[in-house]
Design an enzyme around this catalytic site. Structure first.
Site, PDB file in Angstrom:
ATOM      1  N   CYS A 103       0.868  -1.181  -0.145  1.00 55.32           N
ATOM      2  CA  CYS A 103       0.281   0.052  -0.205  1.00 55.32           C
ATOM      3  C   CYS A 103       0.973   1.123  -0.035  1.00 55.32           C
ATOM      4  O   CYS A 103       1.936   1.374   0.562  1.00 55.32           O
ATOM      5  CB  CYS A 103      -0.915   0.106   1.130  1.00 55.32           C
ATOM      6  SG  CYS A 103      -2.553  -1.110   1.036  1.00 55.32           S
ATOM      7  N   VAL A 104       0.397   2.160  -0.748  1.00 57.17           N
ATOM      8  CA  VAL A 104       1.233   3.420  -0.779  1.00 57.17           C
ATOM      9  C   VAL A 104       0.440   4.682  -0.028  1.00 57.17           C
ATOM     10  O   VAL A 104      -0.551   4.280   0.265  1.00 57.17           O
ATOM     11  CB  VAL A 104       1.285   3.980  -2.298  1.00 57.17           C
ATOM     12  CG1 VAL A 104       2.318   3.269  -2.964  1.00 57.17           C
ATOM     13  CG2 VAL A 104       0.029   3.930  -2.977  1.00 57.17           C
TER      14      VAL A 104
END
Length: 104
Positions: A103-104
């Site tokens: 996840c960013v």
């Protein structure tokens, strides 16, 4: 570690706001966190959150969307409907778990 307080509950968070101690979490805190991002929790919303916490407790890392689908049986499109935008990140935050890998 930074400390946050929400509705008289104090908890430790990392620089991105994710809880660092899973034992400080409760469903009441999860509901309050969800409300901060405009999500009203109901049973449909709680099912993936509970799965994430149980799976993480048994296996370590926060489950990814792919694991939610393959192991948990959740439909990814449905997760996007329940948690628009970035469902894995939002669910992990509400569940009091670290941000999932990738996840960013």
């Amino acid at each position: 570690m930074p400390t946050n307080t929400l509705n008289d509950r104090t908890f430790q968070v990392n620089d991105e706001g994710f809880l660092t101690n899973r034992d400080e979490w409760s469903e009441e805190l999860g509901a309050d966190l969800a409300a901060l991002i405009g999500i009203e929790m109901d049973e449909e919303h709680w099912a993936p959150i509970r799965f994430m916490r149980e799976d993480s407790a048994k296996n370590g890392p926060t489950p990814t969307l792919r694991r939610m689908q393959t192991v948990g049986g959740f439909d990814i499109k449905e997760l996007y409907r329940l948690y628009p935008g970035k469902p894995a990140k939002k669910m992990a935050w509400i569940a009091g778990l670290p941000k999932p890998v990738g996840c960013v």
